[in-house]
Design a protein around this motif. Structure first.
Motif, PDB file in Angstrom:
ATOM      1  N   GLY A  91       2.306   1.393   5.680  1.00 62.41           N
ATOM      2  CA  GLY A  91       2.685   0.909   4.355  1.00 62.41           C
ATOM      3  C   GLY A  91       4.029   1.476   3.940  1.00 62.41           C
ATOM      4  N   LEU A  92       4.970   0.604   3.606  1.00 61.72           N
ATOM      5  CA  LEU A  92       6.316   1.011   3.209  1.00 61.72           C
ATOM      6  C   LEU A  92       6.396   1.171   1.693  1.00 61.72           C
ATOM      7  N   PRO A  93       7.424   1.847   1.185  1.00 58.37           N
ATOM      8  CA  PRO A  93       7.534   2.048  -0.271  1.00 58.37           C
ATOM      9  C   PRO A  93       7.611   0.761  -1.072  1.00 58.37           C
ATOM     10  N   ASN A  94       8.118  -0.340  -0.488  1.00 55.76           N
ATOM     11  CA  ASN A  94       8.219  -1.590  -1.250  1.00 55.76           C
ATOM     12  C   ASN A  94       6.936  -2.408  -1.221  1.00 55.76           C
ATOM     13  N   GLY A  95       5.844  -1.837  -0.671  1.00 56.45           N
ATOM     14  CA  GLY A  95       4.546  -2.513  -0.684  1.00 56.45           C
ATOM     15  C   GLY A  95       4.253  -3.348   0.533  1.00 56.45           C
ATOM     16  N   ILE A  96       5.192  -3.501   1.451  1.00 62.17           N
ATOM     17  CA  ILE A  96       4.980  -4.290   2.662  1.00 62.17           C
ATOM     18  C   ILE A  96       4.225  -3.448   3.687  1.00 62.17           C
ATOM     19  N   THR A  97       3.294  -4.067   4.380  1.00 63.94           N
ATOM     20  CA  THR A  97       2.524  -3.388   5.417  1.00 63.94           C
ATOM     21  C   THR A  97       2.918  -3.948   6.778  1.00 63.94           C
ATOM     22  N   LEU A  98       3.299  -3.075   7.685  1.00 61.44           N
ATOM     23  CA  LEU A  98       3.683  -3.453   9.042  1.00 61.44           C
ATOM     24  C   LEU A  98       2.635  -2.944  10.023  1.00 61.44           C
ATOM     25  N   GLN A 229      -6.662   7.515  13.926  1.00 61.87           N
ATOM     26  CA  GLN A 229      -7.100   6.689  15.038  1.00 61.87           C
ATOM     27  C   GLN A 229      -6.289   5.393  15.100  1.00 61.87           C
ATOM     28  N   GLU A 230      -6.574   4.631  16.130  1.00 59.67           N
ATOM     29  CA  GLU A 230      -5.886   3.344  16.306  1.00 59.67           C
ATOM     30  C   GLU A 230      -6.161   2.426  15.116  1.00 59.67           C
ATOM     31  N   ASN A 231      -5.089   1.738  14.656  1.00 58.59           N
ATOM     32  CA  ASN A 231      -5.136   0.802  13.518  1.00 58.59           C
ATOM     33  C   ASN A 231      -5.438   1.494  12.194  1.00 58.59           C
ATOM     34  N   SER A 232      -5.266   2.810  12.138  1.00 59.24           N
ATOM     35  CA  SER A 232      -5.406   3.507  10.856  1.00 59.24           C
ATOM     36  C   SER A 232      -4.234   3.139   9.939  1.00 59.24           C
ATOM     37  N   ARG A 233      -4.442   3.311   8.653  1.00 58.32           N
ATOM     38  CA  ARG A 233      -3.404   2.984   7.673  1.00 58.32           C
ATOM     39  C   ARG A 233      -2.731   4.271   7.194  1.00 58.32           C
ATOM     40  N   LEU A 234      -1.408   4.278   7.235  1.00 55.31           N
ATOM     41  CA  LEU A 234      -0.611   5.405   6.754  1.00 55.31           C
ATOM     42  C   LEU A 234       0.528   4.878   5.905  1.00 55.31           C
ATOM     43  N   TRP A 235       1.080   5.768   5.070  1.00 57.31           N
ATOM     44  CA  TRP A 235       2.254   5.447   4.258  1.00 57.31           C
ATOM     45  C   TRP A 235       3.471   6.163   4.817  1.00 57.31           C
ATOM     46  N   LEU A 236       4.583   5.447   4.880  1.00 55.74           N
ATOM     47  CA  LEU A 236       5.875   6.047   5.220  1.00 55.74           C
ATOM     48  C   LEU A 236       6.628   6.272   3.920  1.00 55.74           C
ATOM     49  N   ARG A 237       6.876   7.530   3.603  1.00 57.82           N
ATOM     50  CA  ARG A 237       7.501   7.865   2.327  1.00 57.82           C
ATOM     51  C   ARG A 237       8.614   8.902   2.521  1.00 57.82           C
ATOM     52  N   PHE A 238       9.556   8.893   1.558  1.00 56.99           N
ATOM     53  CA  PHE A 238      10.582   9.940   1.518  1.00 56.99           C
ATOM     54  C   PHE A 238       9.926  11.203   0.975  1.00 56.99           C
ATOM     55  N   GLN A 257      14.386   0.993   0.520  1.00 59.61           N
ATOM     56  CA  GLN A 257      13.092   1.671   0.456  1.00 59.61           C
ATOM     57  C   GLN A 257      13.129   2.880  -0.475  1.00 59.61           C
ATOM     58  N   LEU A 258      14.263   3.572  -0.520  1.00 60.47           N
ATOM     59  CA  LEU A 258      14.391   4.704  -1.446  1.00 60.47           C
ATOM     60  C   LEU A 258      14.326   4.226  -2.888  1.00 60.47           C
ATOM     61  N   TYR A 259      14.988   3.112  -3.178  1.00 62.71           N
ATOM     62  CA  TYR A 259      14.955   2.553  -4.530  1.00 62.71           C
ATOM     63  C   TYR A 259      13.538   2.109  -4.900  1.00 62.71           C
ATOM     64  N   GLU A 260      12.844   1.455  -3.955  1.00 64.87           N
ATOM     65  CA  GLU A 260      11.486   0.985  -4.238  1.00 64.87           C
ATOM     66  C   GLU A 260      10.535   2.156  -4.475  1.00 64.87           C
ATOM     67  N   GLN A 261      10.692   3.231  -3.710  1.00 62.00           N
ATOM     68  CA  GLN A 261       9.816   4.394  -3.918  1.00 62.00           C
ATOM     69  C   GLN A 261      10.062   5.016  -5.286  1.00 62.00           C
ATOM     70  N   ALA A 262      11.336   5.100  -5.692  1.00 65.71           N
ATOM     71  CA  ALA A 262      11.651   5.652  -7.013  1.00 65.71           C
ATOM     72  C   ALA A 262      11.100   4.754  -8.123  1.00 65.71           C
ATOM     73  N   ARG A 263      11.190   3.436  -7.935  1.00 71.67           N
ATOM     74  CA  ARG A 263      10.705   2.519  -8.964  1.00 71.67           C
ATOM     75  C   ARG A 263       9.186   2.641  -9.153  1.00 71.67           C
ATOM     76  N   TRP A 264       8.443   2.651  -8.052  1.00 70.57           N
ATOM     77  CA  TRP A 264       6.994   2.755  -8.166  1.00 70.57           C
ATOM     78  C   TRP A 264       6.551   4.128  -8.655  1.00 70.57           C
TER      79      TRP A 264
END
Length: 428
Positions: A91-98, A229-238, A257-264
């Motif tokens: 999960g990225l700071p702008n809410g998108i999941t990869l 584990q495999e297919n676990s969900r994590l967040w990538l954050r500053f 992504q830095l701007y989106e993290q600050a906004r949220w």
């Protein structure tokens, strides 16, 4: 050396498959164990990404030259033969999941470096991985299914910087779908609606905030050692807010992504800020949203190529020149001159002469002095070459003493010369 049976679970055979038993001895190295496993499974595929995982000790057996005795492995050891790179939901700071492949055998710091290299984010030391907050289970809503963008087919590169094509990493330029994913990473999302904000988890107290920040993964340990584990969900954050070398031309994804993290963080009241700071950020948000709507931030090939062609043309003009060569340009260049009246004094033994005023001209690495300004067109009284000279100021503002002391090399030794200025401005 006595032989004994070692049971190894091969993950590629399936969860229901029984462990593979091979005959080993304590002097056999890990590479030999892997070779016996591959031969016994009789599966023809690329095994280069696979390694052994020791469940009891929670460690990878990556040193294939080490023997089982050196690792301390005995017949009761539970080993798993599995790939080192597995899919992970990020999960990225702008809410998108990869959904991408991450390294489960390296430290989290190295894993983040690989992820940032794939996403074209410079300075990965600023980021880290965070376990998401466990939300209360609700009834499944078909309309609220999370959209996941798949990047598992992107090959992992060992290069420090990805190869760019059309202003983006080459693996994002393979298809229109991949280009659309990169656009979502590099363009700010529209402001969220109040309903979306209300659905997000929000820390109710300082204890909740501490609980969230306690979910950062240890950067020195691998993902598997921390229960991921495999297919676990994590967040990538500053994580470390000490930013270095911000360059909008190369850091589109990083800045977005830095701007989106600050906004949220402000919307969810994750950080404390004053009303004035919130109004300032709101003004920035309004400006950024207007710019992103009117001028899409998608990096186009024309802009990048135009910058490159302009730089090359400028360099070509500078190196070759249209009307004159580089040597002619150097010949036409003249060094600046300094001219003014100064007083000179040469201390000698048994002399009573003091300072005498002359017209001085400073140019290049020489000093010439004349009897007067009018005679400066002709030959100087003397020209002093400053190469090899020692120059030292001798200034005392209180005593109105503004001197320049020169030690000029000569065959008989160093000749001492004093130049006297009338005021401090002349000395400067």
């Amino acid at each position: 050396m006595a032989a004994w049976d070692l049971s190894v679970t091969v993950e590629d055979l399936g969860s229901d498959a029984p462990p593979v038993t091979i005959s080993v001895d304590s002097g056999l190295h890990v590479g030999g164990v892997i070779l016996k496993l591959v031969e016994k499974t009789q599966i023809k595929r690329d095994w280069s990404d696979h390694a052994l995982w020791w469940e009891q000790k929670q460690r990878w057996l990556l040193r294939t030259a080490w023997t089982l005795d050196k690792y301390g492995i005995h017949a009761d050891a539970r080993l798993v033969f599995m790939p080192q790179h597995k899919p992970l939901r990020l999960g990225l700071p702008n809410g998108i999941t990869l959904r991408l492949r991450a390294c489960f055998s390296s430290s989290v710091f190295q894993t983040v470096m690989g992820i940032c290299r794939m996403l074209n984010i410079r300075h990965p030391e600023e980021l880290s991985l965070l376990q998401p907050v466990e939300e209360k289970k609700k009834k499944k809503d078909k309309n609220s299914a999370e959209e996941i963008y798949d990047l598992t087919e992107v090959p992992l590169s060992s290069a420090s910087r990805p190869c760019l094509y059309n202003g983006m990493p080459a693996h994002f330029a393979d298809s229109p779908e991949m280009e659309a994913i990169y656009k979502m990473l590099s363009v700010t999302q529209p402001p969220p609606s109040p309903e979306v904000i209300a659905k997000q988890y929000r820390a109710a107290s300082v204890v909740d905030k501490a609980h969230i920040h306690g979910r950062w993964l240890d950067s020195s340990r691998c993902l598997l050692q921390q229960g991921i584990q495999e297919n676990s969900r994590l967040w990538l954050r500053f994580k470390y807010f000490a930013f270095y070398d911000m360059e909008p031309k190369y850091d589109v994804v990083r800045l977005t992504q830095l701007y989106e993290q600050a906004r949220w963080a402000i919307l969810l009241e994750d950080i404390d800020c004053t009303e004035e700071e919130m109004m300032l950020f709101g003004a920035l948000q309004y400006h950024i949203s207007k710019v992103s709507q009117s001028e899409p931030q998608m990096l186009s090939s024309s802009a990048a190529m135009d910058d490159l062609e302009t730089a090359l043309q400028s360099l070509e003009v500078k190196m070759e020149g249209e009307s004159s060569s580089a040597s002619e340009m150097l010949e036409n260049m003249t060094a600046p001159e300094l001219n003014d009246y100064l007083k000179i004094f040469r201390p000698k033994r048994m002399t009573l002469k003091g300072y005498k005023q002359y017209w001085f001209k400073f140019q290049d690495t020489s000093i010439s002095y004349f009897k007067s300004k009018e005679e400066s067109i002709g030959e100087p009284i003397q020209q002093i070459n400053l190469k090899g000279c020692e120059v030292a100021p001798d200034v005392n503002v209180t005593a109105q003493k503004f001197l320049i002391r020169l030690l000029i090399p000569a065959p008989e030794g160093m000749n001492e010369v004093y130049l006297r200025c009338e005021n401090v401005r002349m000395d400067l």
